[in-house]
Design a protein around this motif. Structure first.
Motif, PDB file in Angstrom:
ATOM      1  N   TRP A   6       0.832  -1.343   0.022  1.00  0.00           N
ATOM      2  CA  TRP A   6      -0.108   0.120  -0.015  1.00  0.00           C
ATOM      3  C   TRP A   6       0.928   1.053  -0.056  1.00  0.00           C
ATOM      4  CZ3 TRP A   6      -0.689  -4.086   3.241  1.00  0.00           C
ATOM      5  CH2 TRP A   6      -1.750  -4.857   3.172  1.00  0.00           C
ATOM      6  N   THR A   7       2.270   1.142  -0.107  1.00  0.00           N
ATOM      7  CA  THR A   7       3.059   2.265  -0.008  1.00  0.00           C
ATOM      8  C   THR A   7       3.935   2.564  -1.148  1.00  0.00           C
ATOM      9  OG1 THR A   7       4.719   0.931   1.075  1.00  0.00           O
ATOM     10  CG2 THR A   7       3.006   2.114   2.493  1.00  0.00           C
ATOM     11  N   ILE A   8       4.040   1.477  -1.956  1.00  0.00           N
ATOM     12  CA  ILE A   8       5.154   1.654  -3.415  1.00  0.00           C
ATOM     13  C   ILE A   8       4.503   0.913  -4.154  1.00  0.00           C
ATOM     14  CG2 ILE A   8       7.187   2.104  -1.998  1.00  0.00           C
ATOM     15  CD1 ILE A   8       8.037  -0.612  -2.303  1.00  0.00           C
ATOM     16  N   GLY A   9       5.074   1.035  -5.475  1.00  0.00           N
ATOM     17  CA  GLY A   9       4.688   0.296  -6.692  1.00  0.00           C
ATOM     18  C   GLY A   9       3.787   1.134  -7.633  1.00  0.00           C
ATOM     19  N   ASP A  10       3.712   0.550  -9.041  1.00  0.00           N
ATOM     20  CA  ASP A  10       2.779   1.260  -9.887  1.00  0.00           C
ATOM     21  C   ASP A  10       2.452   0.306 -10.849  1.00  0.00           C
ATOM     22  OD1 ASP A  10       2.393   4.039 -11.239  1.00  0.00           O
ATOM     23  OD2 ASP A  10       3.153   2.733 -12.859  1.00  0.00           O
ATOM     24  N   ARG A  11       1.572   0.521 -11.860  1.00  0.00           N
ATOM     25  CA  ARG A  11       0.882  -0.640 -12.741  1.00  0.00           C
ATOM     26  C   ARG A  11       2.090  -1.163 -13.739  1.00  0.00           C
ATOM     27  NH1 ARG A  11      -0.424   4.383 -14.026  1.00  0.00           N
ATOM     28  NH2 ARG A  11      -0.323   5.081 -16.124  1.00  0.00           N
ATOM     29  N   ARG A  12       2.882  -0.189 -14.003  1.00  0.00           N
ATOM     30  CA  ARG A  12       3.923  -0.520 -15.117  1.00  0.00           C
ATOM     31  C   ARG A  12       4.840  -1.423 -14.664  1.00  0.00           C
ATOM     32  NH1 ARG A  12       4.858   3.465 -18.952  1.00  0.00           N
ATOM     33  NH2 ARG A  12       2.780   4.330 -19.658  1.00  0.00           N
ATOM     34  N   MET A  13       5.360  -1.382 -13.248  1.00  0.00           N
ATOM     35  CA  MET A  13       6.009  -2.439 -12.749  1.00  0.00           C
ATOM     36  C   MET A  13       5.559  -3.946 -12.925  1.00  0.00           C
ATOM     37  SD  MET A  13       7.108  -0.590  -9.299  1.00  0.00           S
ATOM     38  CE  MET A  13       8.322   0.825  -9.430  1.00  0.00           C
ATOM     39  N   PHE A  14       4.282  -4.236 -13.166  1.00  0.00           N
ATOM     40  CA  PHE A  14       3.809  -5.369 -13.276  1.00  0.00           C
ATOM     41  C   PHE A  14       3.246  -5.649 -14.758  1.00  0.00           C
ATOM     42  CE2 PHE A  14       3.613  -4.106  -8.857  1.00  0.00           C
ATOM     43  CZ  PHE A  14       4.443  -5.013  -8.412  1.00  0.00           C
ATOM     44  N   GLY A  15       3.404  -4.590 -15.446  1.00  0.00           N
ATOM     45  CA  GLY A  15       2.707  -4.811 -16.965  1.00  0.00           C
ATOM     46  C   GLY A  15       2.833  -5.931 -17.626  1.00  0.00           C
ATOM     47  N   SER A  16       4.094  -6.823 -17.421  1.00  0.00           N
ATOM     48  CA  SER A  16       4.434  -7.970 -18.118  1.00  0.00           C
ATOM     49  C   SER A  16       3.067  -8.931 -17.972  1.00  0.00           C
ATOM     50  CB  SER A  16       5.684  -8.697 -17.895  1.00  0.00           C
ATOM     51  OG  SER A  16       6.633  -7.692 -18.081  1.00  0.00           O
ATOM     52  N   LEU A  17       2.602  -8.874 -16.915  1.00  0.00           N
ATOM     53  CA  LEU A  17       1.110  -9.912 -16.757  1.00  0.00           C
ATOM     54  C   LEU A  17       0.212  -9.456 -17.821  1.00  0.00           C
ATOM     55  CD1 LEU A  17       0.157 -12.063 -14.721  1.00  0.00           C
ATOM     56  CD2 LEU A  17      -1.103 -10.123 -13.641  1.00  0.00           C
ATOM     57  N   GLY A  18       0.029  -8.476 -18.213  1.00  0.00           N
ATOM     58  CA  GLY A  18      -1.027  -8.049 -19.173  1.00  0.00           C
ATOM     59  C   GLY A  18      -0.944  -9.088 -20.492  1.00  0.00           C
ATOM     60  N   PRO A  19       0.078  -9.047 -21.221  1.00  0.00           N
ATOM     61  CA  PRO A  19       0.131  -9.849 -22.495  1.00  0.00           C
ATOM     62  C   PRO A  19      -0.138 -11.490 -22.132  1.00  0.00           C
ATOM     63  CG  PRO A  19       1.920  -8.445 -22.503  1.00  0.00           C
ATOM     64  CD  PRO A  19       1.258  -8.232 -21.130  1.00  0.00           C
ATOM     65  N   VAL A  20       0.112 -11.721 -20.984  1.00  0.00           N
ATOM     66  CA  VAL A  20       0.169 -13.274 -20.467  1.00  0.00           C
ATOM     67  C   VAL A  20      -1.371 -13.639 -20.556  1.00  0.00           C
ATOM     68  CG1 VAL A  20       0.293 -14.795 -18.592  1.00  0.00           C
ATOM     69  CG2 VAL A  20       2.284 -13.423 -18.975  1.00  0.00           C
ATOM     70  N   PHE A  21      -2.209 -12.725 -20.377  1.00  0.00           N
ATOM     71  CA  PHE A  21      -3.570 -12.869 -20.303  1.00  0.00           C
ATOM     72  C   PHE A  21      -4.268 -12.585 -21.837  1.00  0.00           C
ATOM     73  CE2 PHE A  21      -2.725 -13.453 -15.926  1.00  0.00           C
ATOM     74  CZ  PHE A  21      -3.784 -14.669 -15.599  1.00  0.00           C
ATOM     75  N   ALA A  22      -3.727 -11.435 -22.038  1.00  0.00           N
ATOM     76  CA  ALA A  22      -4.505 -10.729 -23.451  1.00  0.00           C
ATOM     77  C   ALA A  22      -4.156 -11.712 -24.790  1.00  0.00           C
ATOM     78  CB  ALA A  22      -4.099  -9.372 -23.616  1.00  0.00           C
ATOM     79  N   ARG A  23      -2.969 -12.421 -24.623  1.00  0.00           N
ATOM     80  CA  ARG A  23      -2.605 -13.092 -25.896  1.00  0.00           C
ATOM     81  C   ARG A  23      -3.664 -14.523 -25.842  1.00  0.00           C
ATOM     82  NH1 ARG A  23       1.290 -11.088 -28.819  1.00  0.00           N
ATOM     83  NH2 ARG A  23       2.589  -9.476 -28.096  1.00  0.00           N
ATOM     84  N   ASN A  24      -4.045 -14.835 -24.587  1.00  0.00           N
ATOM     85  CA  ASN A  24      -5.029 -15.713 -24.408  1.00  0.00           C
ATOM     86  C   ASN A  24      -6.411 -15.822 -24.438  1.00  0.00           C
ATOM     87  OD1 ASN A  24      -3.179 -18.426 -24.217  1.00  0.00           O
ATOM     88  ND2 ASN A  24      -2.112 -16.781 -23.032  1.00  0.00           N
ATOM     89  N   GLY A  25      -6.795 -14.339 -24.854  1.00  0.00           N
ATOM     90  CA  GLY A  25      -8.101 -14.018 -25.126  1.00  0.00           C
ATOM     91  C   GLY A  25      -8.951 -13.204 -23.732  1.00  0.00           C
ATOM     92  N   ILE A  26      -8.060 -12.897 -22.956  1.00  0.00           N
ATOM     93  CA  ILE A  26      -8.573 -12.128 -21.787  1.00  0.00           C
ATOM     94  C   ILE A  26      -7.906 -10.761 -21.659  1.00  0.00           C
ATOM     95  CG2 ILE A  26      -8.663 -12.290 -19.476  1.00  0.00           C
ATOM     96  CD1 ILE A  26      -8.190 -15.462 -19.661  1.00  0.00           C
ATOM     97  N   GLY A  27      -8.935  -9.846 -21.965  1.00  0.00           N
ATOM     98  CA  GLY A  27      -8.297  -8.355 -21.753  1.00  0.00           C
ATOM     99  C   GLY A  27      -8.001  -8.106 -20.208  1.00  0.00           C
ATOM    100  N   VAL A  28      -7.152  -7.226 -20.294  1.00  0.00           N
ATOM    101  CA  VAL A  28      -6.518  -7.011 -18.774  1.00  0.00           C
ATOM    102  C   VAL A  28      -6.510  -5.380 -18.680  1.00  0.00           C
ATOM    103  CG1 VAL A  28      -4.409  -6.862 -17.365  1.00  0.00           C
ATOM    104  CG2 VAL A  28      -4.975  -8.898 -18.719  1.00  0.00           C
ATOM    105  N   VAL A  29      -7.155  -4.954 -17.622  1.00  0.00           N
ATOM    106  CA  VAL A  29      -7.011  -3.435 -16.837  1.00  0.00           C
ATOM    107  C   VAL A  29      -5.847  -3.517 -15.911  1.00  0.00           C
ATOM    108  CG1 VAL A  29      -8.463  -1.772 -16.040  1.00  0.00           C
ATOM    109  CG2 VAL A  29      -9.482  -3.310 -17.557  1.00  0.00           C
ATOM    110  N   MET A  30      -4.804  -2.899 -15.995  1.00  0.00           N
ATOM    111  CA  MET A  30      -4.012  -2.806 -14.940  1.00  0.00           C
ATOM    112  C   MET A  30      -4.075  -1.579 -14.371  1.00  0.00           C
ATOM    113  SD  MET A  30      -1.406  -4.570 -13.709  1.00  0.00           S
ATOM    114  CE  MET A  30      -1.061  -5.922 -15.039  1.00  0.00           C
TER     115      MET A  30
END
Length: 308
Positions: free
Chosen positions: A84-108
């Motif tokens: 709850w104190t550090i981090g940002d969506r970009r730091m975990f952005g690699s997760l997006g393609p894992v799901f999107a390339r398999n037919g699931i949209g991702v909102v990060m």
């Protein structure tokens, strides 16, 4: 018997975990060139504001990872961790393609962090981002009635809180019925007074408000609760208690303990390997609850887990 840990010990542990997570080499991976090898081409749209007020915080933005050749796809709404104190969506952005390339949209999404803000600001941002997603995801090809809320660590807590304490959704004219299902990973489901004071303070009423366990009433969407076999101390007990509480109220819930993982590696492995058992469990759960043609890639045999 498991030793009890002081709030200070827990705070230091979580902050250490958060620092390790966001400084992992995996976060430097370009999300558009991620490891996912699913059949669907994708597009990435970044820096979309979910709060358009003049005084909006720079953190109140989200990124979209979208399969371009799938119509009316299910959507994974993901909340990052970081104590709850550090981090940002970009730091975990690699997760997006894992799901999107398999037919699931991702909102990060990103959200305001402590100590700049305290609870309930984090969950208010998550609810606002969810409301934006529900209102607009159809425009991008997704299904507003097939949004799965998820997150890891602090993000797991916030995903679970969104799916149990309805008042934050109600502030935007939404309800628990607008969440198709929830997939919290390595989450915290009860906040104790003195636990991370700069995020939650030490007021009992505020901590109860922030605790998903204290809001289970039987109207929750289905849950898949995931944690690592070497997760942070107490995560296993708390996860099982959360699932037991959901079941006692006749809400649908299942639980998965992922072997060979800790609080950091469970997230890092998800970002680099679509055959990872956590990702596989999520694929199966989303497919089952979205009635969509989600085809998980081949993987090793499923790990031992308790499905309920």
């Amino acid at each position: 018997m498991q030793r009890s840990r002081s709030p200070r010990h827990s705070r230091l542990l979580l902050v250490g975990i958060a620092i390790a997570a966001v400084s992992s080499p995996a976060r430097a991976r370009d999300e558009a060139a991620g490891p996912a090898s699913g059949p669907h081409p994708i597009r990435v749209l970044r820096d979309i504001a979910y709060n358009d007020a003049p005084d909006a915080d720079p953190k109140q933005k989200l990124d979209l990872y979208l399969p371009t050749d799938v119509k009316r796809f299910p959507v994974l709404f993901f909340v990052h961790g970081g104590a709850w104190t550090i981090g940002d969506r970009r730091m975990f952005g690699s997760l997006g393609p894992v799901f999107a390339r398999n037919g699931i949209g991702v909102v990060m999404i990103s959200y305001r962090l402590s100590p700049k803000v305290k609870h309930p600001a984090h969950i208010e941002d998550v609810a606002r981002a969810f409301a934006w997603t529900h209102a607009h995801i159809n425009e991008y090809g997704g299904r507003a009635d097939r949004i799965f809320v998820s997150g890891q660590s602090a993000g797991g807590h916030l995903a679970a809180l969104l799916a149990t304490n309805e008042r934050y959704l109600a502030a935007h004219g939404k309800s628990l019925r607008d969440i198709r299902a929830a997939i919290p990973i390595s989450g915290v489901y009860r906040i104790r007074p003195g636990f991370l004071k700069n995020a939650f303070g030490d007021d009992l009423e505020m901590c109860v408000d922030a605790s998903p366990l204290d809001h289970v009433g039987g109207d929750e969407p289905p849950f898949s609760v995931i944690f690592a076999d070497r997760d942070m101390p107490g995560c296993d007990v708390m996860s099982r208690r959360f699932v037991a509480t959901l079941e006692a109220k006749r809400s649908k819930a299942e639980i998965h303990e992922i072997p060979g993982r800790n609080h950091v590696s469970i997230m890092m492995k998800m970002m680099v390997d679509e055959t990872d058992p956590t990702v596989q469990a999520m694929f199966r759960f989303i497919a089952r609850h979205s009635e969509a043609e989600v085809q998980p890639p081949a993987a090793e045999p499923a790990p031992a887990s308790t499905g309920r």
